[in-house]
Design a protein around this motif. Structure first.
Motif, mmCIF file in Angstrom:
data_model
loop_
_atom_site.group_PDB
_atom_site.id
_atom_site.type_symbol
_atom_site.label_atom_id
_atom_site.label_comp_id
_atom_site.label_asym_id
_atom_site.label_seq_id
_atom_site.Cartn_x
_atom_site.Cartn_y
_atom_site.Cartn_z
ATOM 1 N N VAL A 1 -4.130 10.651 -1.049
ATOM 2 C CA VAL A 1 -4.459 10.971 0.343
ATOM 3 C C VAL A 1 -4.914 12.429 0.481
ATOM 4 O O VAL A 1 -4.190 13.292 0.953
ATOM 5 C CB VAL A 1 -3.312 10.601 1.312
ATOM 6 N N VAL B 1 5.325 -1.272 2.388
ATOM 7 C CA VAL B 1 4.909 0.094 2.098
ATOM 8 C C VAL B 1 6.036 0.797 1.339
ATOM 9 O O VAL B 1 7.030 1.200 1.943
ATOM 10 C CB VAL B 1 4.604 0.855 3.415
ATOM 11 N N HIS C 1 7.677 7.522 9.951
ATOM 12 C CA HIS C 1 6.238 7.230 9.987
ATOM 13 C C HIS C 1 5.970 5.723 9.932
ATOM 14 O O HIS C 1 5.039 5.223 10.555
ATOM 15 C CB HIS C 1 5.529 7.919 8.809
ATOM 16 N N TYR D 1 -1.184 13.629 11.867
ATOM 17 C CA TYR D 1 -0.909 13.120 10.513
ATOM 18 C C TYR D 1 -0.354 11.685 10.524
ATOM 19 O O TYR D 1 -0.843 10.816 9.781
ATOM 20 C CB TYR D 1 0.071 14.106 9.841
ATOM 21 N N ASP E 1 -4.041 4.264 7.349
ATOM 22 C CA ASP E 1 -4.047 3.964 5.903
ATOM 23 C C ASP E 1 -3.412 2.595 5.643
ATOM 24 O O ASP E 1 -3.898 1.819 4.819
ATOM 25 C CB ASP E 1 -3.182 4.969 5.110
ATOM 26 N N ILE E 2 -2.315 2.366 6.323
ATOM 27 C CA ILE E 2 -1.524 1.155 6.061
ATOM 28 C C ILE E 2 -2.152 -0.069 6.728
ATOM 29 O O ILE E 2 -2.333 -1.118 6.113
ATOM 30 C CB ILE E 2 -0.085 1.360 6.577
ATOM 31 N N VAL F 1 7.929 3.637 0.075
ATOM 32 C CA VAL F 1 7.981 5.083 0.358
ATOM 33 C C VAL F 1 9.413 5.582 0.222
ATOM 34 O O VAL F 1 10.354 4.795 0.174
ATOM 35 C CB VAL F 1 7.508 5.419 1.799
ATOM 36 N N GLN G 1 9.977 9.065 4.807
ATOM 37 C CA GLN G 1 8.814 8.495 5.489
ATOM 38 C C GLN G 1 9.182 7.369 6.460
ATOM 39 O O GLN G 1 8.311 6.755 7.070
ATOM 40 C CB GLN G 1 7.806 7.955 4.460
ATOM 41 N N LEU H 1 0.856 -1.186 0.000
ATOM 42 C CA LEU H 1 0.000 0.000 0.000
ATOM 43 C C LEU H 1 0.886 1.227 0.000
ATOM 44 O O LEU H 1 1.902 1.265 0.695
ATOM 45 C CB LEU H 1 -0.897 0.048 1.242
ATOM 46 N N SER H 2 0.503 2.216 -0.803
ATOM 47 C CA SER H 2 1.191 3.494 -0.689
ATOM 48 C C SER H 2 0.224 4.631 -0.980
ATOM 49 O O SER H 2 -0.887 4.402 -1.477
ATOM 50 C CB SER H 2 2.411 3.561 -1.606
ATOM 51 N N GLY H 3 0.658 5.837 -0.612
ATOM 52 C CA GLY H 3 -0.203 7.002 -0.793
ATOM 53 C C GLY H 3 0.582 8.185 -1.318
ATOM 54 O O GLY H 3 1.792 8.278 -1.122
HETATM 55 N N1 TRP Z 1 3.043 10.766 4.151
HETATM 56 C C1 TRP Z 1 3.224 10.296 2.806
HETATM 57 C C2 TRP Z 1 4.057 11.331 2.034
HETATM 58 O O1 TRP Z 1 4.006 12.503 2.324
HETATM 59 C C3 TRP Z 1 1.904 10.093 2.093
HETATM 60 C C4 TRP Z 1 1.104 8.983 2.704
HETATM 61 C C5 TRP Z 1 -0.056 9.085 3.397
HETATM 62 C C6 TRP Z 1 1.420 7.593 2.636
HETATM 63 N N2 TRP Z 1 -0.503 7.873 3.769
HETATM 64 C C7 TRP Z 1 0.370 6.934 3.324
HETATM 65 C C8 TRP Z 1 2.479 6.881 2.075
HETATM 66 C C9 TRP Z 1 0.389 5.552 3.467
HETATM 67 C C10 TRP Z 1 2.487 5.495 2.230
HETATM 68 C C11 TRP Z 1 1.447 4.828 2.924
HETATM 69 O O2 TRP Z 1 4.723 10.959 1.101
#
Ligand code: TRP
Length: 334
Positions: free
Chosen positions: A43, A146, A155, A130, A137-138, A148, A152, A7-9
């Motif tokens: 996101v 994930v 996080h 945040y 999300d994950i 990224v 990140q 999963l990614s965002g």
């Molecule tokens: N914080 C990530 C960024 O700024 C974006 C993001 C939000 C994300 N939710 C996520 C990335 C879940 C991976 C998985 O790049």
């Protein structure tokens, strides 16, 4: 497709992605569709932390989706959706907030940096929470990996800690995800300041190759890229960051090795080389730009793709939230 889930965002914070977003992240997302069960999320709730103009946010969200599709995400091979369409993100985020220590959240570097800049009195609470929304999300999708960028990493660590804490307290519920930190080789630098990462927060746009910019604009930017002293076209990140960055871009978009490109340009000048880089970039991006504009021209079709994506995402997320609510003692509505 393996059972392994990714999963990614990506935030819809600008009108166009840039080459750093593509080569540093989205290109890997496209590749992972074939080897993994992939979930990708725009996101928009995270983007609210920077208080965007509503019209801009709406436009940027759709443009982000269209670009992801034009760059190669395929709704038949991945689940592509918009975060706010799946309410479970907010539901699990609250549970994660209740499990996070105030000190723990205060130590997140992104929050610390932003609160120094903005002042602790004015910084939004959303910037503080945040990381817990990102953990939700994950964890909602039981993602194994994930993908990224390096920024990140912290996080992902928090997400792993929260998943472990929950499992310990309430019984095994979440898969502990692993960060899949994208390769350093995919890092693209600013054309005007080749020691800083290509980023939309740069002072000027002249160092940024935007996916949706016109071919003429991108050609001009590449031709005025900062180069280094000397005249050889060789990869040397230390002493020749400008030329090295252009070589990385050339190689990534043409699929040719850096060595091969160095050979081709042995004895030639910076001018010839830059013209060739511009040509490769334009050749690569022109169809992407056209496809994006075509998709944006048909909002009904885009809407259908997103509706189907949200449905697929919600089927997984809803199950996780029901399980979580039950384990923590929230009674079902009946
Ligand atoms: N914080 C990530 C960024 O700024 C974006 C993001 C939000 C994300 N939710 C996520 C990335 C879940 C991976 C998985 O790049």
């Amino acid at each position: 497709m393996s059972n392994s889930r990714v999963l990614s965002g990506i935030q819809p914070t600008s009108g166009s992605f840039h080459l750093g977003n593509y080569l540093g992240a989205v290109k890997q997302w496209v590749e992972l569709q074939d080897s993994h069960d992939a979930f990708y999320c725009v996101v928009d709730l995270h983007a609210l932390t920077s208080a965007p103009d509503p019209k801009e946010l709406r436009k940027n969200t759709l443009t982000s989706v269209a670009q992801l599709l034009a760059l190669g995400l395929d709704p038949e091979r991945c689940t592509l959706f918009v975060q706010s369409h799946v309410v479970e993100h907010n539901q699990l985020a609250w549970v994660m907030e209740c499990m996070t220590g105030f000190g723990e959240a205060s130590r997140m570097t992104q929050f610390k940096d932003k609160s120094v800049k903005t002042g602790t009195d004015r910084i939004g609470v959303g910037v503080f929470t945040y990381p817990m929304l990102m953990a939700a999300d994950i964890l909602l999708y039981q993602a194994n990996q994930v993908p990224v960028g390096e920024d990140q990493r912290q996080h992902i660590e928090l997400t792993r800690d929260l998943a472990g804490r929950f499992n310990h307290q309430y019984g095994k519920t979440f898969i502990i995800p692993e960060g899949f930190i994208l390769k350093e080789g995919a890092k693209i630098y600013d054309l005007q300041d080749p020691t800083s990462k290509m980023s939309k927060s740069a002072e000027s746009l002249s160092g940024l190759i935007e996916i949706l910019d016109t071919p003429a604009a991108n050609t001009k930017k590449i031709k005025s890229a900062v180069t280094d002293t000397g005249r050889e076209i060789t990869f040397d990140a230390q002493n020749k960051p400008g030329i090295s960055n252009l070589l990385t871009i050339f190689s990534a978009l043409s699929g040719r090795s850096v060595a091969e490109i160095e050979n081709e340009f042995a004895g030639k000048g910076y001018g010839d080389f830059k013209a060739a880089v511009a040509e490769v970039v334009v050749e690569y991006l022109t169809p992407v730009r056209e496809k994006t504009l075509e998709l944006l021209d048909d909002p009904t079709h885009l809407g259908q793709i997103l509706s189907r994506g949200a449905e697929k995402a919600q089927a997984v997320a809803g199950k996780t939230v029901r399980d979580v609510y039950d384990r923590i003692g929230l009674i079902p509505r009946g």
